[in-house]
Design a protein around this motif. Sequence first.
Motif, short mmCIF file in Angstrom:
data_model
loop_
_atom_site.label_atom_id
_atom_site.label_comp_id
_atom_site.label_asym_id
_atom_site.label_seq_id
_atom_site.Cartn_x
_atom_site.Cartn_y
_atom_site.Cartn_z
N ASP A 30 -8.02 -28.12 -49.82
CA ASP A 30 -9.44 -28.15 -49.48
C ASP A 30 -10.14 -26.85 -49.86
O ASP A 30 -11.32 -26.85 -50.22
CB ASP A 30 -9.62 -28.39 -47.97
N ASP A 35 -15.15 -30.19 -53.55
CA ASP A 35 -15.98 -30.98 -52.64
C ASP A 35 -15.90 -30.43 -51.23
O ASP A 35 -15.24 -29.43 -50.98
CB ASP A 35 -15.56 -32.46 -52.66
N GLU A 37 -15.25 -32.61 -48.60
CA GLU A 37 -14.53 -33.62 -47.84
C GLU A 37 -13.10 -33.16 -47.58
O GLU A 37 -12.40 -32.76 -48.49
CB GLU A 37 -14.52 -34.95 -48.58
N ARG A 38 -12.71 -33.24 -46.34
CA ARG A 38 -11.39 -32.80 -45.95
C ARG A 38 -10.32 -33.79 -46.40
O ARG A 38 -10.52 -35.01 -46.30
CB ARG A 38 -11.33 -32.64 -44.43
N GLY A 41 -9.62 -36.98 -44.60
CA GLY A 41 -10.84 -37.44 -43.95
C GLY A 41 -11.51 -36.39 -43.10
O GLY A 41 -10.85 -35.56 -42.48
N TYR A 43 -15.00 -33.50 -42.47
CA TYR A 43 -15.79 -32.46 -43.13
C TYR A 43 -14.96 -31.17 -43.15
O TYR A 43 -14.61 -30.65 -42.09
CB TYR A 43 -17.10 -32.26 -42.38
N GLU A 44 -14.63 -30.66 -44.34
CA GLU A 44 -13.69 -29.54 -44.40
C GLU A 44 -14.28 -28.23 -43.89
O GLU A 44 -13.53 -27.29 -43.61
CB GLU A 44 -13.19 -29.35 -45.84
#
Length: 222
Positions: A30, A35, A37-38, A41, A43-44
């Motif tokens: 991540d 991006d 996106e974690r 799934g 939010y990273e």
Amino acid sequence: QGPEWEKYFQERDPDGQTTTREDIAAAIGDWVDTDTERIGGGYEESHYQSFKDSYKSKNSKFDTIKELHLVRGMSDKLMREVFEPDFTVYSTGKVNVTTASREVIVTLIRAYAKDKFDRLLDPNNQTLEKAVVEYLRRRDPLFGGGIKGAQEFVDAFKTVIALDEPALLNAIDVQSRVFRIEVRVVETIGDEPNTSEITRKKVTAILDNGAPGGKLLYWREE
């Protein structure tokens, strides 16, 4: 995968949470992907923005190994004892088997074993461990004469365990092109025998000796 690694993933952080191997691998992924996106799934950025001094994941390649301190789940002990000794952000993509540690060599054999469930890969099986110890002895110029080529590394283990030889040969080398140089200015204080040392200045440089004329990749003065 050996039991010697378990201690790093059993200790709890200040919030009482443990971190798995998969957590660390995902967090590193991540940190460098582009991006928000974690992996798995979510939010990273949510973890990093929960801090008082919040920050965002870099979404780019590491510039220094010390950046790993910023990655979710990376403890000081894991960083100091596992990552700093064997990891680099200045990679040619191949492992130099003439300088690799025992742990890295074992990881290579595990990764390129044809049968990932071979009984020889069991941490309690000493056959592979003995082969690694013998290889380390052989590669020492003082005792075994050194290793001249990548094929010698493969030959040292292929009689012990079935390997994907072409893939392994493509992953290893016997030369390094990137070197770390560290210089310390140390002051000794006190009288014998009760003396101690204080580092007054430390200079760290990373050099790419394979670039034309050499190339300075990193410089830090502390």
